[in-house]
Design an enzyme around this catalytic site. Structure first.
Site, short mmCIF file in Angstrom:
data_model
loop_
_atom_site.label_atom_id
_atom_site.label_comp_id
_atom_site.label_asym_id
_atom_site.label_seq_id
_atom_site.Cartn_x
_atom_site.Cartn_y
_atom_site.Cartn_z
N ARG A 297 -13.64 3.05 5.11
CA ARG A 297 -12.42 2.32 4.79
C ARG A 297 -11.17 2.61 5.11
O ARG A 297 -10.76 2.01 6.33
CB ARG A 297 -12.54 0.73 3.74
CG ARG A 297 -11.83 0.08 4.28
CD ARG A 297 -11.14 -0.90 2.83
NE ARG A 297 -9.87 0.14 1.71
CZ ARG A 297 -11.09 -0.45 0.37
NH1 ARG A 297 -12.14 -0.95 0.15
NH2 ARG A 297 -9.74 0.32 -0.38
N ASN B 248 1.28 -1.48 -0.20
CA ASN B 248 0.10 0.27 0.03
C ASN B 248 0.45 1.59 0.24
O ASN B 248 0.85 2.14 -0.76
CB ASN B 248 -1.13 0.12 1.13
CG ASN B 248 -2.25 -0.74 1.11
OD1 ASN B 248 -2.23 -1.38 0.37
ND2 ASN B 248 -2.67 -1.27 2.55
N ARG C 237 -12.09 -3.99 -13.92
CA ARG C 237 -10.79 -5.15 -13.50
C ARG C 237 -10.87 -7.11 -13.65
O ARG C 237 -12.02 -7.13 -12.37
CB ARG C 237 -10.40 -5.06 -11.99
CG ARG C 237 -9.28 -3.30 -11.50
CD ARG C 237 -8.64 -3.50 -10.41
NE ARG C 237 -9.12 -2.11 -9.66
CZ ARG C 237 -7.56 -1.55 -9.94
NH1 ARG C 237 -6.45 -1.67 -10.53
NH2 ARG C 237 -7.81 -0.01 -9.42
N ARG D 257 -5.78 1.22 -12.69
CA ARG D 257 -4.41 1.99 -12.66
C ARG D 257 -3.62 0.36 -11.83
O ARG D 257 -4.66 -0.95 -10.94
CB ARG D 257 -4.44 2.85 -11.58
CG ARG D 257 -3.41 3.09 -10.85
CD ARG D 257 -3.68 3.98 -9.37
NE ARG D 257 -3.70 5.16 -10.23
CZ ARG D 257 -4.44 6.27 -9.02
NH1 ARG D 257 -4.70 5.87 -8.13
NH2 ARG D 257 -4.56 7.45 -9.64
N TYR E 209 -12.85 -9.63 -1.51
CA TYR E 209 -13.76 -8.21 -1.33
C TYR E 209 -14.64 -8.49 -0.43
O TYR E 209 -15.15 -9.48 -1.64
CB TYR E 209 -13.12 -7.70 -2.47
CG TYR E 209 -12.08 -7.26 -3.36
CD1 TYR E 209 -10.56 -7.94 -2.26
CD2 TYR E 209 -11.74 -5.87 -4.09
CE1 TYR E 209 -9.60 -7.08 -2.58
CE2 TYR E 209 -10.71 -5.73 -4.02
CZ TYR E 209 -9.20 -6.19 -3.46
OH TYR E 209 -8.36 -5.43 -4.71
N HIS F 259 -15.38 -3.67 1.06
CA HIS F 259 -15.36 -3.04 -0.43
C HIS F 259 -16.21 -1.74 -1.13
O HIS F 259 -16.32 -0.81 -1.73
CB HIS F 259 -14.51 -3.40 -1.59
CG HIS F 259 -14.26 -3.03 -3.33
ND1 HIS F 259 -15.28 -2.98 -3.86
CD2 HIS F 259 -13.26 -2.20 -3.16
CE1 HIS F 259 -14.54 -2.92 -4.62
NE2 HIS F 259 -13.20 -2.31 -4.79
N HIS G 236 -16.28 2.80 -14.76
CA HIS G 236 -15.84 2.14 -12.83
C HIS G 236 -17.08 1.20 -12.52
O HIS G 236 -17.01 0.95 -11.50
CB HIS G 236 -15.53 3.66 -11.98
CG HIS G 236 -15.73 2.62 -10.71
ND1 HIS G 236 -16.12 2.85 -9.92
CD2 HIS G 236 -13.76 1.79 -10.78
CE1 HIS G 236 -15.31 2.10 -8.49
NE2 HIS G 236 -14.07 1.93 -8.79
#
Length: 696
Positions: free
Chosen positions: A569, A58, A379, A409, A473, A597, A439
């Site tokens: 989060r 991270n 993704r 990304r 997730y 998430h 998205h």
């Protein structure tokens, strides 16, 4: 679009200038919470090791993107004062100070806590000098056979300039001396990323790869004396800059930019504490950085590589095995019949992704009655069964439309590869809008029923169509055949693939057109309800809360007396519990086995709760520069279950971190109170936590 939704005055003059927390420091405090999990002795040992690896990974991304972006804007004169009131230089200095503190704490956790704890369990991470002679001999053979052939020492002298150091590469800075001329020279040896970060010297005994290389430097510099060697690591700006107005295709532009990414400016230099002043000064000069960008830690560097140690086959040192529930859609039931019967609310990973969402796409691909499948992909994995199902559907003659976001990304290269595979199979692949990322998480299946009518089946979710991460997730999804949602999703796909200017929907809120204004309008409605004596409350679950317009709306709600609960989060720029500003606002954060998430928004609405969930976080990029979608949940029991889950997370008896108005997070966990509920463990044990009422 304007950031003022237009329905109500912002009244910003009544709000203090210092009402926002700094987003960069807030992100670092999120990663501090990850580190606190690694430090928690009550968690399974290898899970703690994994959290330490996640912390390091991270932090790499934070420097590559956030610090790099701020540095770039400062260099070009585009940086402005942050919403928190800090000048760009202040933000950078504060960020560096907090990052230094956390990196030292991370190294101490590994050296003083986790490494000894692993040793007690028979898993040892040792430096070269601590290995047995038999282990060193084994690694000498390994070096000769597998490591030596891929090494390329690069010396620096009048004929050889200082080599380019790629981002996130681990390197050895070596000083060698010519015994004949007494001349000293600097050389760089790159630690090969294709080899394991930690090499197994004998069963469950590991040593860092750079230690193995350092022990054999004499074989790389034959006839020279190795005077000293030190590990170092460079982080570069790796955020992509794509000119959306370029005439070349987006695919080609992205591939060109991925090559350029390797040469971004340096934003961080990590070195071991043992490095000599002379070598460090040389690195600083050659990399053209200042001392504030140097991070000294007690090695080894690059602890993200500990993920391989966390993957060891030691189940007794990990979370207990967990099998997701398959009850959402019975295996013996036809999936389309089940969806026609009622809306199906899914909660991953507690509900199986494989037997619900993946099955939905796979069955649609195989069903002769299905005429078309449309899906967004942000993704996914390269070997995704969903991608394979879409290819099979296209080859079977069905119309398949896939809206691919190439600029996800750090997944750009993978997305390019499977986008091309979809195109080869005959799928219609669309790359979204100029200037906007796609998205939203949508799938639409058009099916001809036995009576000849066409029916639309939809999935709307909060997470990516990624079977592997769906096991890790936490996300919500809705499978529905409701005509109103089918119409909305059809219109939105037409908007994504064509030139539709539709901005209003029946059961969706869509960014960048109506999502921010729709949320603010509902917050303001809660204010009016409270003033009128009706039930009023705002509940939010999100990954990040940064958008100033939404935060100001929540402040106004609190000033009016409306209770506001926020389950976040990561980043939170809102200050809760401040007298006269946010006294009725509570902010909690939950981190654990699964990555929280999902995004959920619930409004009390006078006693008839209105609940939405979807892909959007409360950040400028999501509300202004992305296509996002929220869906309104209408079934009474599903709304009640979602609200109940939000309330359970906010309960004082639940393990969580609590945010104070000064930006401090305080952990309330089993370490301090054995009676506190771990909400994720509770959901694992209860499997299907919701009630099912087909009549609601």
């Amino acid at each position: 679009m304007s950031v003022n939704p237009g329905h109500f005055p912002l009244n910003e003059e009544s709000l203090p200038d210092d009402r926002f927390l700094d987003r960069e420091e807030s992100w670092l405090r999120f990663n501090q919470r990850v580190l606190e999990l690694a430090e928690d002795p009550q968690l399974p040992l290898l899970e703690r090791v994994r959290f330490l690896s996640i912390f390091a990974s991270n932090l790499d991304e934070f420097f590559m993107v956030r610090v790099a972006g701020l540095t770039r804007r400062m260099a070009t004169g585009l940086a402005v004062q942050s919403a928190s009131g800090r000048q760009p230089r202040e933000v950078l200095e504060r960020t560096a100070a907090v990052a230094h503190e956390l990196m030292l704490r991370n190294a101490e956790c590994f050296r003083g806590d986790l490494r000894p704890a692993l040793a007690k369990e028979g898993i040892e991470i040792l430096r070269w000098a601590d290995l047995a002679e038999t282990e060193q001999e084994r690694l000498r053979r390994l070096f000769r056979d597998r490591i030596y052939p891929v090494l390329t020492p690069l010396v620096v002298d009048s004929a050889h300039p200082f080599p380019y150091i790629s981002g996130l590469s681990l390197n050895l800075a070596v000083i060698v001396r010519d015994p004949e001329t007494e001349a000293r020279m600097f050389a760089r040896v790159k630690v090969p990323p294709v080899l394991p970060r930690f090499i197994e010297a004998s069963p469950n005994r590991f040593t860092p790869l750079e230690d193995v290389i350092a022990a054999h430097l004499g074989q790389l510099f034959v006839g020279m004396e190795v005077v000293e060697h030190h590990a170092f690591r460079v982080t570069r700006n790796q955020d992509l800059e794509i000119d959306d107005d370029i005439s070349e295709g987006l695919l080609q532009a992205l591939e060109r930019e991925l090559l350029r990414r390797r040469f971004g400016p340096v934003v961080r230099l990590e070195v071991e504490e043992s490095i000599s002043d002379a070598v460090l000064e040389l690195l600083i000069e050659e990399l053209t950085i200042d001392e504030g960008q140097v991070y000294k830690v007690d090695g080894p560097l690059d602890l993200a590589g500990l993920a391989a140690i966390a993957d060891l086959d030691r189940p007794e040192l990990k979370y207990p095995p967990f099998v997701p529930s398959k009850e959402a859609i019975p295996e013996d039931a036809g999936i389309f019949a089940a969806i026609r019967e009622r809306d199906i609310l899914l909660h991953h990973p507690y509900d199986s992704f494989t037997t619900t969402v993946q099955r939905f796409i796979e069955d649609a691909a195989a069903d002769p009655g299905v005429l078309a499948i449309k899906q967004t992909l942000y993704r996914t994995s390269g070997d995704s069964p969903i991608v394979q199902a879409l290819i099979s559907a296209s080859e079977a003659g069905k119309q398949v439309v896939v809206v691919v976001e190439l600029k996800a990304r750090f997944d750009e290269r993978a997305n390019i590869a499977w986008a091309r595979e979809l195109e080869k199979a005959g799928c219609h692949v669309v790359y979204g809008f100029v200037g906007l990322k796609t998205h939203c998480k949508l799938a639409l299946v058009v099916r001809q029923e036995r009576d000849g009518t066409l029916r639309r089946y939809c999935h709307i979710g909060t997470g990516n169509y990624h079977p592997k991460t769906a096991r890790l997730y936490e996300d919500f999804g809705l499978l529905t055949a409701e005509p109103e949602i089918g119409e909305d999703v059809s219109v939105l796909f037409n908007h994504l693939t064509g030139y539709s200017r539709q901005n209003s929907y029946g059961r969706l809120l869509v960014a960048p057109h109506s999502l921010r204004s729709g949320l603010v309008l509902r917050i303001e409605r809660e204010i009016e309800n409270h003033r009128a004596g009706r039930a009023a409350r705002v509940r939010v679950k999100c990954n990040s809360l940064v958008d100033e317009v939404v935060i100001d709306a929540l402040y106004r709600a609190s000033q009016a007396g409306v209770p506001v609960d926020i389950w976040v989060r990561g980043i939170c720029a809102l200050r809760p519990g401040v007298e006269g500003l946010s006294e009725t606002i509570r902010v909690r954060s939950i981190l654990g086995r699964f990555l929280e998430h999902s995004r959920v928004f619930a409004f009390e609405n006078g006693g008839e709760p209105e609940v939405w969930f979807g892909s959007a976080d409360l950040m400028h990029r999501n509300l202004d520069r992305r296509v996002e979608a929220l869906v309104r949940v209408t079934e009474r029991t599903q709304r009640a279950d979602l609200v109940g889950l939000l309330d359970k997370a906010m309960d004082d008896g639940t393990q969580a971190w609590w945010l104070d108005g000064d930006g401090t997070w305080t952990r309330r966990a089993a370490m301090t109170d054995d009676n506190l509920l771990d909400i994720q463990s509770h959901l694992v044990k209860s499997r299907r936590w919701r009630t099912v009422d087909a009549t609601s």
